[in-house]
Design a protein around this motif. Sequence first.
Motif, PDB file in Angstrom:
ATOM      1  N   ALA A 175      74.571  24.367  25.375  1.00 24.50           N
ATOM      2  CA  ALA A 175      74.652  25.725  25.841  1.00 24.50           C
ATOM      3  C   ALA A 175      73.681  25.979  26.798  1.00 24.50           C
ATOM      4  CB  ALA A 175      75.728  26.767  25.042  1.00 24.50           C
ATOM      5  N   PHE A 176      72.310  26.587  26.183  1.00 22.61           N
ATOM      6  CA  PHE A 176      71.212  27.444  27.330  1.00 22.61           C
ATOM      7  C   PHE A 176      70.861  26.760  27.657  1.00 22.61           C
ATOM      8  CE2 PHE A 176      72.727  30.378  23.923  1.00 22.61           C
ATOM      9  CZ  PHE A 176      72.248  32.069  24.379  1.00 22.61           C
ATOM     10  N   VAL A 177      70.245  25.476  27.085  1.00 17.39           N
ATOM     11  CA  VAL A 177      69.712  24.533  28.105  1.00 17.39           C
ATOM     12  C   VAL A 177      70.471  23.902  29.231  1.00 17.39           C
ATOM     13  CG1 VAL A 177      68.141  21.699  28.047  1.00 17.39           C
ATOM     14  CG2 VAL A 177      68.122  23.037  25.749  1.00 17.39           C
ATOM     15  N   GLY A 178      71.498  23.384  28.965  1.00 21.88           N
ATOM     16  CA  GLY A 178      72.446  23.091  30.264  1.00 21.88           C
ATOM     17  C   GLY A 178      72.597  24.363  31.565  1.00 21.88           C
ATOM     18  N   LEU A 179      72.438  25.479  30.844  1.00 20.02           N
ATOM     19  CA  LEU A 179      72.305  26.284  32.371  1.00 20.02           C
ATOM     20  C   LEU A 179      70.596  25.618  33.166  1.00 20.02           C
ATOM     21  CD1 LEU A 179      72.692  29.256  30.384  1.00 20.02           C
ATOM     22  CD2 LEU A 179      74.571  28.559  32.296  1.00 20.02           C
ATOM     23  N   LEU A 180      69.634  25.019  32.446  1.00 27.25           N
ATOM     24  CA  LEU A 180      68.409  25.208  33.368  1.00 27.25           C
ATOM     25  C   LEU A 180      68.502  23.225  33.768  1.00 27.25           C
ATOM     26  CD1 LEU A 180      66.360  26.784  30.758  1.00 27.25           C
ATOM     27  CD2 LEU A 180      67.167  27.760  32.881  1.00 27.25           C
ATOM     28  N   LYS A 181      68.421  22.564  32.799  1.00 26.85           N
ATOM     29  CA  LYS A 181      68.642  21.022  33.508  1.00 26.85           C
ATOM     30  C   LYS A 181      69.801  20.836  32.228  1.00 26.85           C
ATOM     31  CE  LYS A 181      65.610  17.442  32.975  1.00 26.85           C
ATOM     32  NZ  LYS A 181      64.987  16.606  32.661  1.00 26.85           N
ATOM     33  N   PRO A 182      70.859  20.133  32.706  1.00 32.62           N
ATOM     34  CA  PRO A 182      72.078  18.957  31.841  1.00 32.62           C
ATOM     35  C   PRO A 182      71.651  18.083  31.986  1.00 32.62           C
ATOM     36  CG  PRO A 182      72.809  19.497  34.983  1.00 32.62           C
ATOM     37  CD  PRO A 182      70.725  19.942  34.267  1.00 32.62           C
ATOM     38  N   GLY A 183      72.364  18.000  30.497  1.00 38.65           N
ATOM     39  CA  GLY A 183      71.897  16.612  29.995  1.00 38.65           C
ATOM     40  C   GLY A 183      72.653  16.008  28.604  1.00 38.65           C
ATOM     41  N   ARG A 184      71.981  15.640  27.634  1.00 44.96           N
ATOM     42  CA  ARG A 184      73.939  15.123  26.553  1.00 44.96           C
ATOM     43  C   ARG A 184      73.423  15.749  25.099  1.00 44.96           C
ATOM     44  NH1 ARG A 184      71.628  11.215  29.296  1.00 44.96           N
ATOM     45  NH2 ARG A 184      73.219   9.778  30.567  1.00 44.96           N
ATOM     46  N   MET A 185      73.174  16.745  25.132  1.00 46.34           N
ATOM     47  CA  MET A 185      72.730  17.846  23.915  1.00 46.34           C
ATOM     48  C   MET A 185      73.932  18.898  24.080  1.00 46.34           C
ATOM     49  SD  MET A 185      69.797  21.001  23.124  1.00 46.34           S
ATOM     50  CE  MET A 185      68.766  19.750  23.655  1.00 46.34           C
ATOM     51  N   SER A 186      74.698  18.841  24.302  1.00 43.45           N
ATOM     52  CA  SER A 186      76.125  19.696  24.302  1.00 43.45           C
ATOM     53  C   SER A 186      76.960  18.315  23.519  1.00 43.45           C
ATOM     54  CB  SER A 186      76.520  20.364  25.625  1.00 43.45           C
ATOM     55  OG  SER A 186      75.435  21.385  25.931  1.00 43.45           O
ATOM     56  N   MET A 187      76.696  16.763  24.574  1.00 43.36           N
ATOM     57  CA  MET A 187      78.270  16.620  23.750  1.00 43.36           C
ATOM     58  C   MET A 187      77.314  15.812  22.859  1.00 43.36           C
ATOM     59  SD  MET A 187      78.603  12.995  25.863  1.00 43.36           S
ATOM     60  CE  MET A 187      76.670  12.054  25.452  1.00 43.36           C
ATOM     61  N   PHE A 188      76.174  15.555  22.291  1.00 42.38           N
ATOM     62  CA  PHE A 188      75.674  15.054  20.498  1.00 42.38           C
ATOM     63  C   PHE A 188      76.147  16.323  20.043  1.00 42.38           C
ATOM     64  CE2 PHE A 188      72.851  14.444  17.972  1.00 42.38           C
ATOM     65  CZ  PHE A 188      73.340  13.172  16.819  1.00 42.38           C
ATOM     66  N   GLY A 189      76.305  17.978  20.620  1.00 49.29           N
ATOM     67  CA  GLY A 189      76.974  18.415  19.754  1.00 49.29           C
ATOM     68  C   GLY A 189      78.161  18.751  19.212  1.00 49.29           C
ATOM     69  N   THR A 190      78.679  18.779  20.306  1.00 45.17           N
ATOM     70  CA  THR A 190      80.212  18.839  19.827  1.00 45.17           C
ATOM     71  C   THR A 190      80.973  17.541  19.451  1.00 45.17           C
ATOM     72  OG1 THR A 190      80.509  19.984  21.989  1.00 45.17           O
ATOM     73  CG2 THR A 190      82.153  18.870  21.310  1.00 45.17           C
ATOM     74  N   LEU A 191      80.443  15.920  19.870  1.00 51.19           N
ATOM     75  CA  LEU A 191      80.743  15.323  18.487  1.00 51.19           C
ATOM     76  C   LEU A 191      80.392  15.106  17.415  1.00 51.19           C
ATOM     77  CD1 LEU A 191      79.818  12.358  21.643  1.00 51.19           C
ATOM     78  CD2 LEU A 191      82.260  13.634  21.049  1.00 51.19           C
ATOM     79  N   LEU A 192      78.824  15.437  16.933  1.00 46.83           N
ATOM     80  CA  LEU A 192      78.656  15.929  15.847  1.00 46.83           C
ATOM     81  C   LEU A 192      79.841  17.032  15.208  1.00 46.83           C
ATOM     82  CD1 LEU A 192      74.838  16.226  15.266  1.00 46.83           C
ATOM     83  CD2 LEU A 192      76.482  14.901  13.658  1.00 46.83           C
ATOM     84  N   LEU A 193      79.954  18.039  15.555  1.00 49.35           N
ATOM     85  CA  LEU A 193      81.196  19.168  14.959  1.00 49.35           C
ATOM     86  C   LEU A 193      82.734  18.473  14.897  1.00 49.35           C
ATOM     87  CD1 LEU A 193      80.271  21.987  17.095  1.00 49.35           C
ATOM     88  CD2 LEU A 193      80.494  22.064  14.890  1.00 49.35           C
ATOM     89  N   ILE A 194      83.225  17.396  15.668  1.00 51.64           N
ATOM     90  CA  ILE A 194      84.470  16.454  16.310  1.00 51.64           C
ATOM     91  C   ILE A 194      84.498  16.107  14.104  1.00 51.64           C
ATOM     92  CG2 ILE A 194      85.496  15.068  16.383  1.00 51.64           C
ATOM     93  CD1 ILE A 194      85.486  16.497  19.593  1.00 51.64           C
ATOM     94  N   TRP A 195      83.586  15.178  14.494  1.00 52.04           N
ATOM     95  CA  TRP A 195      83.201  14.357  13.451  1.00 52.04           C
ATOM     96  C   TRP A 195      83.395  14.984  11.660  1.00 52.04           C
ATOM     97  CZ3 TRP A 195      84.407   9.845  11.175  1.00 52.04           C
ATOM     98  CH2 TRP A 195      83.833  10.010   9.835  1.00 52.04           C
ATOM     99  N   GLY A 196      82.202  16.048  11.853  1.00 53.13           N
ATOM    100  CA  GLY A 196      82.450  16.880  10.342  1.00 53.13           C
ATOM    101  C   GLY A 196      83.801  17.632  10.178  1.00 53.13           C
ATOM    102  N   LEU A 197      84.292  17.929  11.711  1.00 57.13           N
ATOM    103  CA  LEU A 197      86.009  18.675  10.662  1.00 57.13           C
ATOM    104  C   LEU A 197      86.571  17.307  10.452  1.00 57.13           C
ATOM    105  CD1 LEU A 197      86.005  21.216  13.346  1.00 57.13           C
ATOM    106  CD2 LEU A 197      85.630  21.336  11.312  1.00 57.13           C
ATOM    107  N   VAL A 198      86.562  16.335  10.885  1.00 56.80           N
ATOM    108  CA  VAL A 198      87.340  15.556  10.887  1.00 56.80           C
ATOM    109  C   VAL A 198      87.472  14.631   9.554  1.00 56.80           C
ATOM    110  CG1 VAL A 198      88.537  13.301  11.078  1.00 56.80           C
ATOM    111  CG2 VAL A 198      88.232  14.533  13.562  1.00 56.80           C
ATOM    112  N   LYS A 199      85.829  14.510   9.390  1.00 58.31           N
ATOM    113  CA  LYS A 199      85.796  14.180   7.686  1.00 58.31           C
ATOM    114  C   LYS A 199      86.138  14.939   6.874  1.00 58.31           C
ATOM    115  CE  LYS A 199      81.755  14.390   6.195  1.00 58.31           C
ATOM    116  NZ  LYS A 199      80.269  13.991   5.860  1.00 58.31           N
ATOM    117  N   GLU A 200      86.373  15.955   7.026  1.00 59.46           N
ATOM    118  CA  GLU A 200      86.862  16.400   5.814  1.00 59.46           C
ATOM    119  C   GLU A 200      88.305  17.039   5.794  1.00 59.46           C
ATOM    120  OE1 GLU A 200      85.740  21.476   3.986  1.00 59.46           O
ATOM    121  OE2 GLU A 200      84.617  20.295   5.549  1.00 59.46           O
TER     122      GLU A 200
END
Length: 211
Positions: free
Chosen positions: A125-150
């Motif tokens: 969220a902070f890095v994306g303000l300076l330079k768009p990247g894939r970190m937010s997408m990767f983190g959101t996918l990890l979150l969803i996988w962890g929530l779905v797994k449980e």
Amino acid sequence: MANSSSSSSKGWLSNLSSIANRVYFFLIILQIPLFRVPCRSGMCTTPLHVTSSQLIASELFPVAVVKTLLYPGAVANGLVKNMTVPSWDNLLDIYNLTSVKEAPAVTDLQRLEVLAGSYFSVAGAFVGLLKPGRMSMFGTLLLIWGLVKEGILGKPVNTDPTKAVYVYPTMVIALICAFSSVKYDVKKVVKSASPRPVAKPLQSSSKSKLK
């Protein structure tokens, strides 16, 4: 015409990426509830809450830095709920972070995907303000996988209904913003989509065949 259409599409995609990054940033920094999952401080509803509890427990950053991250969301929640601004000194009490160091680490270790996804989401969220990247997408996918797994697979097993995992509809907005925040190379897309010229036979070769 091709150059103008490619430049317009490039500008539209760049604007979409910047807007998505800003929306994602406000979702994270204002602590809009995205999920409900057990953590060291009890029940966490945002990636920033999960990250803050881990940062204070591990003492990676000073407490003042964590409180600076939490304060904008605390102010927003206080104004929405009861039109009050929370005190800076009581900030750790509001998020139940005063005794997080004594809490067992098993809760976080059983949900490594949620913990890692929260870290990447906050950083993205902070890095994306300076330079768009894939970190937010990767983190959101990890979150969803962890929530779905449980929530669906039942890993880890949770017998307490009050600590059941729940995903709020705002997670869909976060997922859309995370994917839209990725800046794609429009030139490569246009080159791959443009038709290739078909080779025509030379007139000299056709005449030689007639002879």
